[in-house]
Design a protein around this motif. Sequence first.
Motif, PDB file in Angstrom:
ATOM      1  N   PRO A  85      -4.671   6.408  -0.325  1.00 52.73           N
ATOM      2  CA  PRO A  85      -3.807   5.229  -0.388  1.00 52.73           C
ATOM      3  C   PRO A  85      -4.188   4.342  -1.567  1.00 52.73           C
TER       4      PRO A  85
ATOM      5  N   THR B  26       0.844  -1.189   0.000  1.00 52.85           N
ATOM      6  CA  THR B  26       0.000   0.000   0.000  1.00 52.85           C
ATOM      7  C   THR B  26       0.881   1.240   0.000  1.00 52.85           C
TER       8      THR B  26
ATOM      9  N   GLU C 246      -3.173   0.574  -3.781  1.00 55.44           N
ATOM     10  CA  GLU C 246      -2.446  -0.691  -3.851  1.00 55.44           C
ATOM     11  C   GLU C 246      -1.472  -0.640  -5.021  1.00 55.44           C
TER      12      GLU C 246
END
Length: 227
Positions: free
Chosen positions: A181, A162, A183
Amino acid sequence: MSPDRTALVVRGGWDGHAPVACTELFLPALAGAGFEVTVAEDLEVYRDQELLARTDLIVQCWSQGRLTGPQSEGLVNAVRAGTGFAGWHGGVVGTFTDDTDYLRMVGGLFLHHPEQHLDYRVRIAPAHRDHPVVAGLDDFAVHTELYWMLTDAHNTVLATTTVHPSGPPGPEPGAGTGPEPVEMPVVWTRRWGRGRVFFSAIGHQPEDLTPPVVRTLTARGLLWAAR
């Protein structure tokens, strides 16, 4: 007994990524797996069509470089014809950044990393836990550069982390006015024509590649990519 397969290690470019020390870590594993290993420290090797045609695996660690047209054509055509291609960190996605054929082949482009090294957790993708590169490996922690990259939807992403972008957040989560945030892929494989490609974002310095889980994952990736 003669080696079963041949590997070409291409290393050089910016010395901040320690291309010699990093690649030396994996030469014993390649030799132990039956590869005859040739080391090249000049990108002109990518113009040697006969050599590339009989090469089963190219391991590249060359940061901040630039390919000529014939060098790019030789490399990309060799992978398309079945030569494997593998590497890590800026030696793959932080180089040849003006070469669209090369970038399409490797499936990613480095954009940014925070100035300081960070602690972050690498998560094995649940859908690919049986993939030979990561089979039997658990999620693990690292302390190193955290790469933000543009990546290709054709990649098979084997591990992620992340990324928390810097900058002001939006007024509400998901409002779309500030960075949330995200991935980010850390390890992927892909096919390019008849060739296999392996990449791991971990490997800024030799000490990043020496922890057992990272070393195992990387060595497996090199072997997976080979013809």
